[in-house]
Design a protein around this motif. Structure first.
Motif, PDB file in Angstrom:
ATOM      1  N   CYS A 198      38.559  33.738  37.834  1.00 34.60           N
ATOM      2  CA  CYS A 198      39.564  34.623  37.253  1.00 34.60           C
ATOM      3  C   CYS A 198      40.446  35.187  38.362  1.00 34.60           C
ATOM      4  O   CYS A 198      39.949  35.526  39.445  1.00 34.60           O
ATOM      5  CB  CYS A 198      38.907  35.801  36.542  1.00 34.60           C
ATOM      6  SG  CYS A 198      37.721  35.302  35.283  1.00 34.60           S
ATOM      7  N   ASP A 199      41.757  35.309  38.066  1.00 31.67           N
ATOM      8  CA  ASP A 199      42.662  35.847  39.091  1.00 31.67           C
ATOM      9  C   ASP A 199      43.348  37.140  38.644  1.00 31.67           C
ATOM     10  O   ASP A 199      44.401  37.499  39.149  1.00 31.67           O
ATOM     11  CB  ASP A 199      43.684  34.787  39.523  1.00 31.67           C
ATOM     12  CG  ASP A 199      44.705  34.472  38.431  1.00 31.67           C
ATOM     13  OD1 ASP A 199      44.630  35.060  37.325  1.00 31.67           O
ATOM     14  OD2 ASP A 199      45.601  33.647  38.694  1.00 31.67           O
ATOM     15  N   GLY A 200      42.759  37.810  37.681  1.00 31.90           N
ATOM     16  CA  GLY A 200      43.341  39.058  37.188  1.00 31.90           C
ATOM     17  C   GLY A 200      44.122  38.838  35.905  1.00 31.90           C
ATOM     18  O   GLY A 200      44.074  39.649  34.989  1.00 31.90           O
ATOM     19  N   GLU A 201      44.821  37.696  35.834  1.00 33.26           N
ATOM     20  CA  GLU A 201      45.646  37.369  34.669  1.00 33.26           C
ATOM     21  C   GLU A 201      45.069  36.198  33.893  1.00 33.26           C
ATOM     22  O   GLU A 201      45.109  36.172  32.676  1.00 33.26           O
ATOM     23  CB  GLU A 201      47.065  36.961  35.119  1.00 33.26           C
ATOM     24  CG  GLU A 201      47.840  38.043  35.846  1.00 33.26           C
ATOM     25  CD  GLU A 201      48.366  39.099  34.891  1.00 33.26           C
ATOM     26  OE1 GLU A 201      48.541  38.803  33.689  1.00 33.26           O
ATOM     27  OE2 GLU A 201      48.586  40.237  35.355  1.00 33.26           O
ATOM     28  N   HIS A 262      42.013  44.951  36.247  1.00 35.16           N
ATOM     29  CA  HIS A 262      42.219  43.495  36.251  1.00 35.16           C
ATOM     30  C   HIS A 262      41.001  42.807  36.872  1.00 35.16           C
ATOM     31  O   HIS A 262      40.552  43.216  37.951  1.00 35.16           O
ATOM     32  CB  HIS A 262      43.471  43.146  37.050  1.00 35.16           C
ATOM     33  CG  HIS A 262      44.733  43.634  36.407  1.00 35.16           C
ATOM     34  ND1 HIS A 262      44.979  44.965  36.193  1.00 35.16           N
ATOM     35  CD2 HIS A 262      45.798  42.958  35.930  1.00 35.16           C
ATOM     36  CE1 HIS A 262      46.146  45.090  35.600  1.00 35.16           C
ATOM     37  NE2 HIS A 262      46.674  43.889  35.434  1.00 35.16           N
ATOM     38  N   TYR A 263      40.497  41.775  36.205  1.00 31.27           N
ATOM     39  CA  TYR A 263      39.275  41.130  36.683  1.00 31.27           C
ATOM     40  C   TYR A 263      39.597  39.921  37.563  1.00 31.27           C
ATOM     41  O   TYR A 263      40.180  38.932  37.104  1.00 31.27           O
ATOM     42  CB  TYR A 263      38.381  40.694  35.512  1.00 31.27           C
ATOM     43  CG  TYR A 263      37.026  40.273  36.040  1.00 31.27           C
ATOM     44  CD1 TYR A 263      36.017  41.210  36.194  1.00 31.27           C
ATOM     45  CD2 TYR A 263      36.804  38.966  36.477  1.00 31.27           C
ATOM     46  CE1 TYR A 263      34.797  40.854  36.757  1.00 31.27           C
ATOM     47  CE2 TYR A 263      35.593  38.603  37.042  1.00 31.27           C
ATOM     48  CZ  TYR A 263      34.605  39.556  37.178  1.00 31.27           C
ATOM     49  OH  TYR A 263      33.409  39.201  37.745  1.00 31.27           O
ATOM     50  N   LYS A 264      39.182  40.004  38.816  1.00 32.55           N
ATOM     51  CA  LYS A 264      39.345  38.891  39.764  1.00 32.55           C
ATOM     52  C   LYS A 264      37.966  38.500  40.295  1.00 32.55           C
ATOM     53  O   LYS A 264      37.133  39.364  40.541  1.00 32.55           O
ATOM     54  CB  LYS A 264      40.215  39.319  40.948  1.00 32.55           C
ATOM     55  CG  LYS A 264      41.654  39.597  40.563  1.00 32.55           C
ATOM     56  CD  LYS A 264      42.533  39.736  41.782  1.00 32.55           C
ATOM     57  CE  LYS A 264      42.109  40.891  42.659  1.00 32.55           C
ATOM     58  NZ  LYS A 264      42.929  41.017  43.865  1.00 32.55           N
ATOM     59  N   PRO A 305      40.002  27.087  48.710  1.00 38.52           N
ATOM     60  CA  PRO A 305      41.272  27.459  48.067  1.00 38.52           C
ATOM     61  C   PRO A 305      41.111  27.991  46.650  1.00 38.52           C
ATOM     62  O   PRO A 305      41.906  28.827  46.212  1.00 38.52           O
ATOM     63  CB  PRO A 305      42.094  26.160  48.080  1.00 38.52           C
ATOM     64  CG  PRO A 305      41.170  25.084  48.498  1.00 38.52           C
ATOM     65  CD  PRO A 305      39.988  25.696  49.160  1.00 38.52           C
ATOM     66  N   LEU A 306      40.079  27.538  45.948  1.00 37.96           N
ATOM     67  CA  LEU A 306      39.849  28.064  44.592  1.00 37.96           C
ATOM     68  C   LEU A 306      39.495  29.548  44.659  1.00 37.96           C
ATOM     69  O   LEU A 306      40.007  30.370  43.887  1.00 37.96           O
ATOM     70  CB  LEU A 306      38.718  27.301  43.904  1.00 37.96           C
ATOM     71  CG  LEU A 306      39.065  25.959  43.270  1.00 37.96           C
ATOM     72  CD1 LEU A 306      37.798  25.268  42.763  1.00 37.96           C
ATOM     73  CD2 LEU A 306      40.057  26.144  42.114  1.00 37.96           C
ATOM     74  N   ARG A 312      44.189  35.951  45.372  1.00 33.68           N
ATOM     75  CA  ARG A 312      45.647  36.069  45.525  1.00 33.68           C
ATOM     76  C   ARG A 312      46.381  36.093  44.196  1.00 33.68           C
ATOM     77  O   ARG A 312      47.602  36.260  44.154  1.00 33.68           O
ATOM     78  CB  ARG A 312      46.171  34.898  46.361  1.00 33.68           C
ATOM     79  CG  ARG A 312      45.747  34.982  47.819  1.00 33.68           C
ATOM     80  CD  ARG A 312      46.216  33.759  48.583  1.00 33.68           C
ATOM     81  NE  ARG A 312      45.954  33.884  50.008  1.00 33.68           N
ATOM     82  CZ  ARG A 312      45.923  32.861  50.863  1.00 33.68           C
ATOM     83  NH1 ARG A 312      46.150  31.627  50.416  1.00 33.68           N
ATOM     84  NH2 ARG A 312      45.689  33.062  52.137  1.00 33.68           N
ATOM     85  N   GLY A 313      45.674  35.850  43.110  1.00 30.96           N
ATOM     86  CA  GLY A 313      46.319  35.897  41.798  1.00 30.96           C
ATOM     87  C   GLY A 313      47.123  34.648  41.498  1.00 30.96           C
ATOM     88  O   GLY A 313      48.100  34.711  40.749  1.00 30.96           O
ATOM     89  N   ASN A 314      46.746  33.501  42.068  1.00 29.69           N
ATOM     90  CA  ASN A 314      47.500  32.278  41.768  1.00 29.69           C
ATOM     91  C   ASN A 314      46.586  31.082  41.513  1.00 29.69           C
ATOM     92  O   ASN A 314      46.731  30.031  42.121  1.00 29.69           O
ATOM     93  CB  ASN A 314      48.518  31.981  42.879  1.00 29.69           C
ATOM     94  CG  ASN A 314      47.848  31.814  44.242  1.00 29.69           C
ATOM     95  OD1 ASN A 314      46.626  31.910  44.350  1.00 29.69           O
ATOM     96  ND2 ASN A 314      48.630  31.563  45.271  1.00 29.69           N
TER      97      ASN A 314
END
Ligand code: AMP
Ligand code: GLY
Length: 424
Positions: A198-201, A262-264, A305-306, A312-314
């Motif tokens: 999860c990246d927040g979004e 936001h969940y990251k 990178p994952l 980083r939210g991407n």
């Protein structure tokens, strides 16, 4: 890039091995690590509870990314403090880690965002909890609200057991974690562990596994952190995965945004899959242990990178690429686990097991004492086999663990029984 990994278990050995293969990695530090990790990374003494010390170490060693294995540093807000210091970190903020840190928080979120889960009540005093029990007969499940190292859940098969669980938790058996309790409906079905990055979004399905929580063969005896696992969980078909993403993971991310948390990181959903579909048992805010030890050997993508994309939210559009092979791990535990594992006994011939093809031995609770390897925890080694199906992975793992000379250890003989049944 220099990376610091926090933790010392089999999960962290698996994370360290996957991270060490990344072309993006310059140097991997692990605090505190273990003897298995020491073969592939630099183990360092930095107290994860001292956030200032972690930040100072990152600055000194030019570490740009910190990966956090266990839940305690997440719940304590290590990610918040690292980010405030300009250091990227994999894992949720303190506010978002409440998904693991407070069962009541998660149940309220599930209620507000229509996430399927067991009906429940939250209580902070004994009288109202006991009154609820008199209206809700057993089987019923009583849980300490906070972190209790996997021991705060009592599945009560009769009313007396349920009342005793309430008494025990409110008498302080779990300290602060038991200041509040959740009582919930008993759910029937098959359990599975499911992981989403999860990246927040956004969220990306990662992998599934099946854990074996009870200490004894045939799922008997007390609950543990997990005695073995295999991946994938056959019940997590593509359709079931899509359903879990849609009905459980995505509404959770929406709910966390609405709560400004936001969940990251990785969202670990403990699921009960019954006749009317998947239901949430609980969330964890981290990778599973021993689930990670069977998911990462199947990962074909570069892990680093994952994990960075979560921070980083991407996150990429996906999907995550996994080998169709199965992996199965057996936890080799010290006698006395989970109540009182005996420390200090000598373990020999680990390298004989490691020499077998398609076998990885992860260290979980070991220590070097001179030239000897000794037990230094409850869950000590995770012997993992890979194969074209669960039966083959299982045969490799059991052949490997039989080569390890450790009379003071024990392991379950039936890991994977459900998936490895000849009829399945
Ligand atoms: P937890 O720590 O919340 O994952 O709970 C530990 C174990 O207790 C789970 O893996 C389940 O086997 C069992 N459990 C927890 N909640 C329920 C429930 N509502 N119904 C049935 N079993 C449950
Ligand atoms: N194996 C279950 C957990 O990591 O919580």
């Amino acid at each position: 890039m220099n990376v610091l990994l926090i933790g010392s278990g089999g999960r962290e050995h698996a994370l360290a091995l996957a991270l060490s293969k990344s072309p993006l990695l310059d140097k991997l530090f692990v605090a505190p690590g273990n003897p298995g990790i020491a073969a592939i990374a630099e183990c360092v003494v930095v107290d994860a509870a001292d956030h200032g010390a972690v930040i100072a170490f990152c600055r000194l060693m030019k570490i740009k990314f910190v990966v956090i294995g266990p839940e305690a540093p997440l719940v304590a807000g290590l990610v918040d403090d690292l980010e405030a210091a300009g250091i990227a970190a994999f894992g949720p903020s303190k506010a978002a880690a409440q998904l693991e840190g407070s069962k009541g928080f998660t149940k309220d979120l599930a209620r507000d965002f229509d996430i399927p889960t067991a009906a429940y009540g939250r209580f902070s005093d004994k009288a109202s909890a006991l009154a609820y029990l008199s209206d809700h007969p057993a089987p019923i499940v009583v849980k300490a609200d906070g972190l209790a190292a996997g021991k705060g859940v009592i599945v009560a098969m009769n009313d007396a057991e349920a009342a005793a669980a309430v008494e025990m938790i409110f008498s302080g058996a779990f300290g602060e974690a038991g200041a509040e309790i959740v009582i919930e409906e008993f759910m029937d079905g098959e359990e599975a562990s499911f992981f989403a990055l999860c990246d927040g979004e956004r969220a990306l399905a990662f992998a599934s596994a099946q854990d074996h929580k009870r200490v004894g063969d045939g799922d008997t005896g007390p609950n543990t952190g997990g005695m073995g696992a295999y991946s994938p969980a056959p019940i997590m078909t593509e359709e079931m995965t899509a359903r879990v993403m849609r009905e459980i993971v995505e509404p959770t991310l929406r709910g966390m945004k609405a709560r400004n948390a936001h969940y990251k990181g990785v969202l670990f959903a403990g699921l009960m899959i019954g006749r009317d579909g998947p239901k949430l048992i609980e969330f964890n805010a981290r990778f599973g242990d021993p689930e990670t030890q069977v998911m990462l050997p199947r990962l074909r993508d570069d892990l680093l990178p994952l994990l960075l994309a979560c921070a980083r939210g991407n996150l990429p559009e996906g999907p995550v690429h996994l080998s169709p092979m199965s992996a199965l791990t057996i936890v080799h535990a010290a006698k006395g686990y989970p109540e009182a594992p005996e420390k200090g006994s000598i373990i020999k011939d680990v390298e004989k097991a490691e020499a077998l093809p398609d076998v990885i031995v992860y260290h979980a609770g070991t220590k070097r004492q001179g030239a000897a390897l000794v037990a230094h925890g409850g869950r000590v080694l995770n012997v993992t086999g890979l194969g074209t199906n669960v039966q083959e992975a299982r045969a490799r793992a059991y052949a490997a663990i039989a080569l390890i000379d450790w009379p003071d250890g024990f392991y379950r003989r039936d890991i994977g029984w459900r998936a490895a049944k000849p009829s399945v």
